[in-house]
Design an enzyme around this catalytic site. Structure first.
Site, PDB file in Angstrom:
ATOM      1  N   ARG A   1       0.845  -1.189   0.000  1.00  0.00           N
ATOM      2  CA  ARG A   1       0.000   0.000   0.000  1.00  0.00           C
ATOM      3  C   ARG A   1       0.885   1.245   0.000  1.00  0.00           C
ATOM      4  O   ARG A   1       1.682   1.444   0.909  1.00  0.00           O
ATOM      5  CB  ARG A   1      -0.884  -0.017   1.258  1.00  0.00           C
ATOM      6  CG  ARG A   1      -1.703   1.231   1.472  1.00  0.00           C
ATOM      7  CD  ARG A   1      -2.633   1.102   2.686  1.00  0.00           C
ATOM      8  NE  ARG A   1      -3.377   2.331   2.866  1.00  0.00           N
ATOM      9  CZ  ARG A   1      -3.179   3.220   3.839  1.00  0.00           C
ATOM     10  NH1 ARG A   1      -2.267   3.008   4.774  1.00  0.00           N
ATOM     11  NH2 ARG A   1      -3.896   4.320   3.902  1.00  0.00           N
TER      12      ARG A   1
ATOM     13  N   HIS B   1      -2.982  10.907   0.587  1.00  0.00           N
ATOM     14  CA  HIS B   1      -2.459  10.728   1.951  1.00  0.00           C
ATOM     15  C   HIS B   1      -1.889  12.081   2.379  1.00  0.00           C
ATOM     16  O   HIS B   1      -0.689  12.230   2.592  1.00  0.00           O
ATOM     17  CB  HIS B   1      -1.425   9.599   1.971  1.00  0.00           C
ATOM     18  CG  HIS B   1      -1.183   8.993   3.326  1.00  0.00           C
ATOM     19  ND1 HIS B   1      -1.300   7.640   3.582  1.00  0.00           N
ATOM     20  CD2 HIS B   1      -0.824   9.552   4.504  1.00  0.00           C
ATOM     21  CE1 HIS B   1      -1.014   7.396   4.858  1.00  0.00           C
ATOM     22  NE2 HIS B   1      -0.715   8.537   5.433  1.00  0.00           N
TER      23      HIS B   1
ATOM     24  N   GLU C   1      -7.429   8.372   6.174  1.00  0.00           N
ATOM     25  CA  GLU C   1      -7.753   9.088   7.401  1.00  0.00           C
ATOM     26  C   GLU C   1      -8.247  10.512   7.166  1.00  0.00           C
ATOM     27  O   GLU C   1      -7.595  11.488   7.587  1.00  0.00           O
ATOM     28  CB  GLU C   1      -6.537   9.098   8.343  1.00  0.00           C
ATOM     29  CG  GLU C   1      -6.035   7.722   8.703  1.00  0.00           C
ATOM     30  CD  GLU C   1      -4.977   7.725   9.814  1.00  0.00           C
ATOM     31  OE1 GLU C   1      -4.517   8.807  10.207  1.00  0.00           O
ATOM     32  OE2 GLU C   1      -4.640   6.626  10.308  1.00  0.00           O
TER      33      GLU C   1
ATOM     34  N   ASN D   1      -7.454   1.755  10.111  1.00  0.00           N
ATOM     35  CA  ASN D   1      -6.146   2.000  10.746  1.00  0.00           C
ATOM     36  C   ASN D   1      -6.349   2.019  12.245  1.00  0.00           C
ATOM     37  O   ASN D   1      -7.264   2.692  12.737  1.00  0.00           O
ATOM     38  CB  ASN D   1      -5.576   3.360  10.322  1.00  0.00           C
ATOM     39  CG  ASN D   1      -5.136   3.384   8.869  1.00  0.00           C
ATOM     40  OD1 ASN D   1      -5.223   2.380   8.157  1.00  0.00           O
ATOM     41  ND2 ASN D   1      -4.660   4.531   8.421  1.00  0.00           N
TER      42      ASN D   1
ATOM     43  N   TYR E   1      -4.159   2.147  16.106  1.00  0.00           N
ATOM     44  CA  TYR E   1      -2.924   2.223  16.897  1.00  0.00           C
ATOM     45  C   TYR E   1      -3.163   2.144  18.406  1.00  0.00           C
ATOM     46  O   TYR E   1      -2.425   1.496  19.123  1.00  0.00           O
ATOM     47  CB  TYR E   1      -2.153   3.517  16.582  1.00  0.00           C
ATOM     48  CG  TYR E   1      -1.597   3.523  15.175  1.00  0.00           C
ATOM     49  CD1 TYR E   1      -0.380   2.919  14.898  1.00  0.00           C
ATOM     50  CD2 TYR E   1      -2.310   4.088  14.124  1.00  0.00           C
ATOM     51  CE1 TYR E   1       0.131   2.894  13.609  1.00  0.00           C
ATOM     52  CE2 TYR E   1      -1.807   4.068  12.820  1.00  0.00           C
ATOM     53  CZ  TYR E   1      -0.588   3.468  12.573  1.00  0.00           C
ATOM     54  OH  TYR E   1      -0.092   3.440  11.295  1.00  0.00           O
TER      55      TYR E   1
ATOM     56  N   GLU F   1      -3.504  -0.077   8.301  1.00  0.00           N
ATOM     57  CA  GLU F   1      -2.331   0.352   9.073  1.00  0.00           C
ATOM     58  C   GLU F   1      -2.433  -0.160  10.497  1.00  0.00           C
ATOM     59  O   GLU F   1      -3.500  -0.063  11.117  1.00  0.00           O
ATOM     60  CB  GLU F   1      -2.213   1.887   9.170  1.00  0.00           C
ATOM     61  CG  GLU F   1      -1.676   2.572   7.961  1.00  0.00           C
ATOM     62  CD  GLU F   1      -1.575   4.086   8.138  1.00  0.00           C
ATOM     63  OE1 GLU F   1      -1.355   4.557   9.267  1.00  0.00           O
ATOM     64  OE2 GLU F   1      -1.741   4.779   7.117  1.00  0.00           O
TER      65      GLU F   1
HETATM   66  C1  FCB Z   1      -1.381   7.375  10.632  1.00  0.00           C
HETATM   67  C2  FCB Z   1      -0.981   7.877   9.268  1.00  0.00           C
HETATM   68  C3  FCB Z   1       0.380   7.407   8.821  1.00  0.00           C
HETATM   69  C4  FCB Z   1       1.375   7.346   9.949  1.00  0.00           C
HETATM   70  C5  FCB Z   1       0.804   6.604  11.124  1.00  0.00           C
HETATM   71  C6  FCB Z   1       1.742   6.458  12.286  1.00  0.00           C
HETATM   72  O1  FCB Z   1      -2.238   8.293  11.221  1.00  0.00           O
HETATM   73  O2  FCB Z   1      -1.915   7.489   8.307  1.00  0.00           O
HETATM   74  O3  FCB Z   1       0.800   8.230   7.761  1.00  0.00           O
HETATM   75  O4  FCB Z   1       1.796   8.610  10.265  1.00  0.00           O
HETATM   76  O5  FCB Z   1      -0.368   7.229  11.566  1.00  0.00           O
END
Ligand code: FCB
Length: 465
Positions: free
Chosen positions: A77, A121, A166, A294, A296, A371
């Protein structure tokens, strides 16, 4: 830990983005983007870092394809830089820019790797920001034109077209808190940006359907898992309000063809949403082959008592202006650790929860993890080995969380690790390293971290032990 076995058709990938890796910011006709302007503005990024050189991928793409092939990735990607292929954001396309992506796509196909291309992006051509940016409707129309140009050039050689990465960040961090480009702090403009990004998604999605009918269509959202500090009615209402801004502002129009009524009511003092025109919501609701997710970390909120200092630990960077429009009555609480180098809490259970929620609320919608990954302060050992055990542990726990969601019925088709290479981490510059391959920014030498070896083995066996 229990062993999880992934099926043969589960897609293993890794992800990057143009401005974060390419460099060559002024080469071969590329125009300036809002991130060039922002990163070159003193005080905006850590150490004043810019993406001028980044990981020099524009020149080293062949070598990077070699790493992609050696890892055994099924899919890669990447994102297309709008100002590289259409420098002013309208009119003339730049042949050299299109050729770069054409060679990259062919190189992936030759190595048996599926190209997954993100159209946007975050690097809006500066000329379009000068004309109002995402706060104005015309930018969505320009995006449709850009989408037609790149889909015509690359067509269904691209396996999956992702319209946006995002849009939450583009709208609220770009136009409300200002911690991302273009750095504006105008709440009403942020909500207009939400809508114009959504509209641009719908318009571009229809372009893909028409010009590349064999390609898959997707969008990538950074959905928030929002937990209440208590089960008081006030805290639960804080969750509802943040969920509307963070999640349903996008999921609503994209998957259900309408903005949520509570979002419009919550934000009525900021805007009357008259920028939403007749027919826009059905344009936005173009059916998606896959929804990209995505993830985290998670978010903890509480209704603010109005007296004590308001905690703003939302993980999205420090600013006097809030990213959370019309949510002054909500505070974001620090979370229990452990944390990554971003200060983000590690919470794999919330990942499973998010995927099961999507499965429950949008049944039948295939999902893709576009992600997931972690920044840690890597140490290069005297023998040159980068023993990044904490990253491996993070990845292990989160991929197990995906397996658990699948076991619970969520139709998750694949996983893209962020990131292939260390890169320009936006406001944090080169200080935060997310790569499974280390980049020495003085020499541009790439070195596999232990996590890259670990990921290669996982891909080869499909077994997470
Ligand atoms: C996301 C983004 C990516 C990267 C990660 C850590 O928000 O899409 O570009 O910065 O976080």
């Amino acid at each position: 830990m229990t062993e999880h076995v992934f099926p043969d058709d589960f897609v293993w990938g890794s992800a990057t983005a143009a401005y974060q890796i390419e460099g060559a910011a002024r080469e071969d006709g590329r125009g300036p983007s809002i991130w060039d302007t922002y990163s070159h503005t003193p005080g905006r990024t850590l150490n004043g870092d810019t993406g001028d050189v980044a990981a020099d991928h524009y020149h080293r793409w062949r070598e990077d394809l070699g790493h992609i092939a050696d890892l055994g990735l099924d899919a890669y990607r990447f994102s297309i830089s709008w100002p590289r292929v259409q420098p002013g954001g309208s009119g003339q396309f730049n042949r050299a820019g299109l050729d770069f992506y054409s060679r990259l796509v062919d190189g992936l196909l030759e190595r048996g790797v599926r190209p997954v291309a993100t159209m946007y992006h975050w690097d809006l051509p500066q000329e379009l920001e000068d004309a109002g940016g995402w706060a104005v409707r015309d930018t969505a129309l320009r995006f449709q034109e850009y989408a037609a140009g790149i889909v015509e050039a690359l067509g269904d050689r691209v396996h999956t077209w992702t319209t946006f990465n995002e849009p939450w960040c583009s709208a609220y961090l770009g136009y409300a808190s200002g911690v991302h480009a273009p750095g504006r702090t105008e709440p009403a403009a942020a909500l207009a940006a939400v809508h114009h990004l959504n509209l641009a998604h719908g318009l571009a999605g229809r372009v893909v359907r028409e010009l590349a009918p064999a390609a898959q269509l997707s969008v990538t959202l950074n959905l928030h898992v929002i937990r209440p500090a208590s089960d008081s009615a006030a805290d639960l209402d804080a969750v509802r309000r943040i969920d509307a801004l963070a999640n349903r502002a996008f999921l609503g129009p994209m998957l259900q063809g309408a903005y949520p009524a509570d979002l419009l009511a919550d934000t009525a003092a900021v805007t009357d949403w008259s920028f939403v025109r007749e027919g826009d919501e059905s344009t936005i609701a173009v059916p998606l082959d896959v929804l990209g997710v995505n993830y985290y970390s998670s978010t903890l909120v509480r209704a603010w008592d109005g007296l004590s200092p308001r905690s703003d630990a939302d993980g999205h960077g420090k600013s006097a202006a809030s990213a959370w429009v019309a949510a002054d009555g909500v505070e974001f609480l620090p979370q229990p650790g452990p944390y990554t180098a971003m200060g983000w809490n590690i919470d794999p259970d919330a990942f499973t929860e998010l995927l099961l929620r999507l499965h429950r609320e949008y049944p039948g919608q295939p999902l893709m993890i576009t992600e997931n990954g972690a920044a840690f302060d890597d140490v290069v050992g005297p023998d040159g080995v980068i023993q990044d055990d904490r990253r491996i542990d993070y990845l292990h726990r989160h991929i197990a969380a995906v397996a658990q969601a699948r076991a619970g019925g969520a139709d998750v088709r694949g996983y893209f690790l962020w990131s292939l290479l260390d890169n320009f981490e936006w406001g944090y510059g080169y200080d935060r390293r997310f790569g499974i391959i280390r980049v020495d920014y003085d020499t541009q030498v790439r070195t596999w971290k232990q996590s890259a070896h670990w990921y290669r083995r996982l891909i080869a066996t499909g077994r997470l032990g």
